[in-house]
Design an enzyme around this catalytic site. Structure first.
Site, mmCIF file in Angstrom:
data_model
loop_
_atom_site.group_PDB
_atom_site.id
_atom_site.type_symbol
_atom_site.label_atom_id
_atom_site.label_comp_id
_atom_site.label_asym_id
_atom_site.label_seq_id
_atom_site.Cartn_x
_atom_site.Cartn_y
_atom_site.Cartn_z
ATOM 1 N N ASP A 29 0.848 -1.192 0.000
ATOM 2 C CA ASP A 29 0.000 0.000 0.000
ATOM 3 C C ASP A 29 0.886 1.245 0.000
ATOM 4 O OD1 ASP A 29 0.854 -0.702 2.536
ATOM 5 O OD2 ASP A 29 -1.163 -0.933 3.357
ATOM 6 N N GLU A 76 -5.985 3.330 3.883
ATOM 7 C CA GLU A 76 -6.468 3.848 5.171
ATOM 8 C C GLU A 76 -7.936 4.284 5.103
ATOM 9 O OE1 GLU A 76 -4.915 3.540 7.845
ATOM 10 O OE2 GLU A 76 -2.782 3.398 7.385
HETATM 11 ZN ZN LIG Z 1 -2.852 2.164 8.988
HETATM 12 ZN ZN LIG Z 2 -1.130 0.215 7.236
#
Ligand SMILES: [Zn+2]
Ligand SMILES: [Zn+2]
Length: 385
Positions: A73, A134
Site C-alpha cells: 500500500d 487507510e
Molecule cells: Zn494504517
Molecule cells: Zn497500514
C-alpha cells in the site's frame, strides 16, 4: 545471485524520500510516479492508473502460466508527524504513520532483485502497489478496475510492518488475521412537540435511550463467547431545548467481528431490535449499516506456506489471535487465495504503535521484508517437474 546488500542503501534513501513526501489516499501521484519509474528502470512492464493511482509491475520468466501477486500500500495518514526526523514529512497534516513508505520500498526492492536475477521463477509475478488503504478501499477500487482480470494472480500476499513484534519476526495465521469494520447510523423519526404534552408526540429520545440499551444486548446474548465481537454505540444526538420533544434523534456506532456469520447475525439482530423500537415507541427508524472493510481471512494453505517460507528468512511465528484493527487487503483475499503477513519491526522497550505521531518504519527490517517477498514468489513459481 543478486547482491541484495547493494540494493539496500538506495532503498533506504528512497524510503526517506517517500516519507518526506507523503500523500493521502487516491492522491499518491508522486509516490506512484516514483514507483513506476523505479519499476521501469528495473526493466519491468508497468501499468499505471489502476483504481485511481494504483501501479502494477509485471515480471514474466519461463513458460508456466502460474501467477502470484505481491501487494504494497502507498498512502499516508492525515496526522501531523512528531518524530523530529531529518526526513520528516514536509506536508503538514500528512504523515507515513503506518509504514506504507516501508512497504513500498520492500516490494520495489524485491522487483529489482527478481528482475536482476529471475532464476528459479517459472511464471509471472505481479507487483501490486495500491492506493488508499487507510479507510478508503483502494484495494476494492483496483479490483473494480479489473485488477485480477488484467493481472491474474493464483495467490496474493501482502506484508504489514508490526511494531508489537520483535524486528525480524514474521507472523501470520490461517483464517481471520484482522477484523471486519462496520459502522451503523440509525435515524429515529416521530412527531415532535411540546414537552408538557408528551401524549401528543412520539418521543424519539426515549426510543433512542431504549435502543442503545437493546443494542448492547446483541454481543452479550447473540454472539458466541468465542466470537471476539465488539459493538460500541459512539454517538447519540437529538434535541435542542428543555421544553421540546424532538421529532428526530440519531444513534451511531461501530461493530468489529472476525467471522462473517457472526457479522451477519449482529446486523440481523440490529434490524429486529430496530423494528421492535418502531412498534414499541411509534417512531420510524432508518438504518444505514455499512460494512466498509470485511475481515481479513487468510487461506489456510497460503498461510501455512508463508510460515514455512518465513522461517527461511527470519523467525516465523504462528500468530495466536487476530488483531481487531482492519485492512483492505481483505477485499483481495475475498476473491483470491492468499495471506496477510505481519513483519515484526519492534525496537527498544516500547516502539511507537502504528498511527502514532512518533511512529517510523524501522529500516533494519527492510531486508527481511524484501527477502520474504522474493521467497514467496520463488516458492509459488518454482519450476514444476
Ligand atoms: Zn494504517
Ligand atoms: Zn497500514
Amino acid at each position: 545471485m543478486t547482491d541484495i546488500a547493494a540494493l539496500l542503501a538506495p532503498l533506504v534513501a528512497l524510503r526517506h524520500d517517500i516519507h518526506a513526501h507523503p500523500e493521502l489516499g487516491f492522491a499518491e501521484h508522486r509516490t506512484a510516479r516514483v514507483i513506476a519509474d523505479a519499476l521501469r528502470a528495473a526493466g519491468l512492464e508497468v501499468h499505471e492508473g489502476i483504481g485511481g493511482t494504483g501501479v502494477v509491475g509485471v515480471l514474466r520468466h519461463g513458460s508456466s502460466s502460474r501467477t502470484v501477486g505481491l501487494r504494497a500500500d502507498m498512502d499516508a495518514l492525515p496526522i501531523d508527524e512528531k518524530t523530529g526526523l531529518p526526513y520528516a514529512s514536509r506536508h503538514e497534516g500528512c504523515f507515513h504513520g503506518c509504514g506504507h513508505d516501508g512497504h513500498v520500498v520492500m516490494l520495489l526492492g524485491a522487483a529489482q532483485a527478481l528482475a536482476a536475477d529471475p532464476s528459479g521463477i517459472d511464471g509471472t509475478v505481479h507487483f501490486i502497489f495500491q492506493p488508499a488503504e487507510e479507510g478508503q478501499g483502494g484495494a476494492r477500487a483496483m479490483i473494480e478496475d479489473g485488477l485480477f482480470e488484467r493481472f491474474p494472480c493464483d495467490r496474493v500476499y501482502a506484508l504489514h510492518n508490526w511494531p508489537a513484534l520483535p524486528a525480524g519476526t514474521i507472523a501470520t495465521r490461517a483464517g481471520a488475521i484482522m477484523g471486519a469494520a462496520d459502522k451503523f447510523h440509525i435515524t429515529l423519526r416521530g412527531r415532535g412537540g411540546h414537552a408538557a404534552v408528551p401524549h401528543d408526540t412520539n418521543d424519539t429520545l426515549l426510543a433512542a435511550a431504549s435502543l442503545v440499551q437493546q443494542l448492547n444486548t446483541i454481543i452479550a446474548r447473540n454472539a458466541p463467547a468465542s466470537a471476539n465481537a465488539v459493538l460500541s454505540v459512539t454517538q447519540i444526538h437529538g434535541g435542542h431545548a428543555h421544553n421540546v420533544i424532538p421529532g428526530e434523534a440519531m444513534v451511531a456506532g461501530t461493530v468489529r467481528t472476525f467471522d462473517p456469520a457472526v457479522q451477519d447475525r449482529i446486523e440481523e439482530r440490529m434490524r429486529q431490535i430496530i423494528a421492535g423500537i418502531e412498534a414499541g415507541f411509534e417512531v420510524s427508524a432508518e438504518l444505514d449499516y455499512d460494512r466498509y472493510y470485511p475481515a481479513t481471512i487468510n487461506d489456510a494453505d497460503a498461510a501455512e506456506d508463508a510460515l514455512t517460507i518465513a522461517a527461511t528468512v527470519g523467525t516465523a511465528r504462528r500468530a495466536p489471535e487476530p488483531a481487531a484493527t482492519s485492512e483492505d487487503f481483505s477485499f483481495m483475499l475475498q476473491v483470491r487465495p492468499g495471506a496477510y503477513i505481519w513483519l515484526g519491526q519492534g525496537v527498544g522497550e516500547s516502539p511507537a504503535p502504528l498511527h502514532n505521531p512518533h511512529y517510523d518504519f524501522n529500516d533494519a527490517v527492510l531486508e527481511t521484508g524484501l527477502r520474504l517477498h522474493l521467497a514467496l514468489a520463488r516458492h509459488w513459481l518454482a519450476p514444476q517437474e
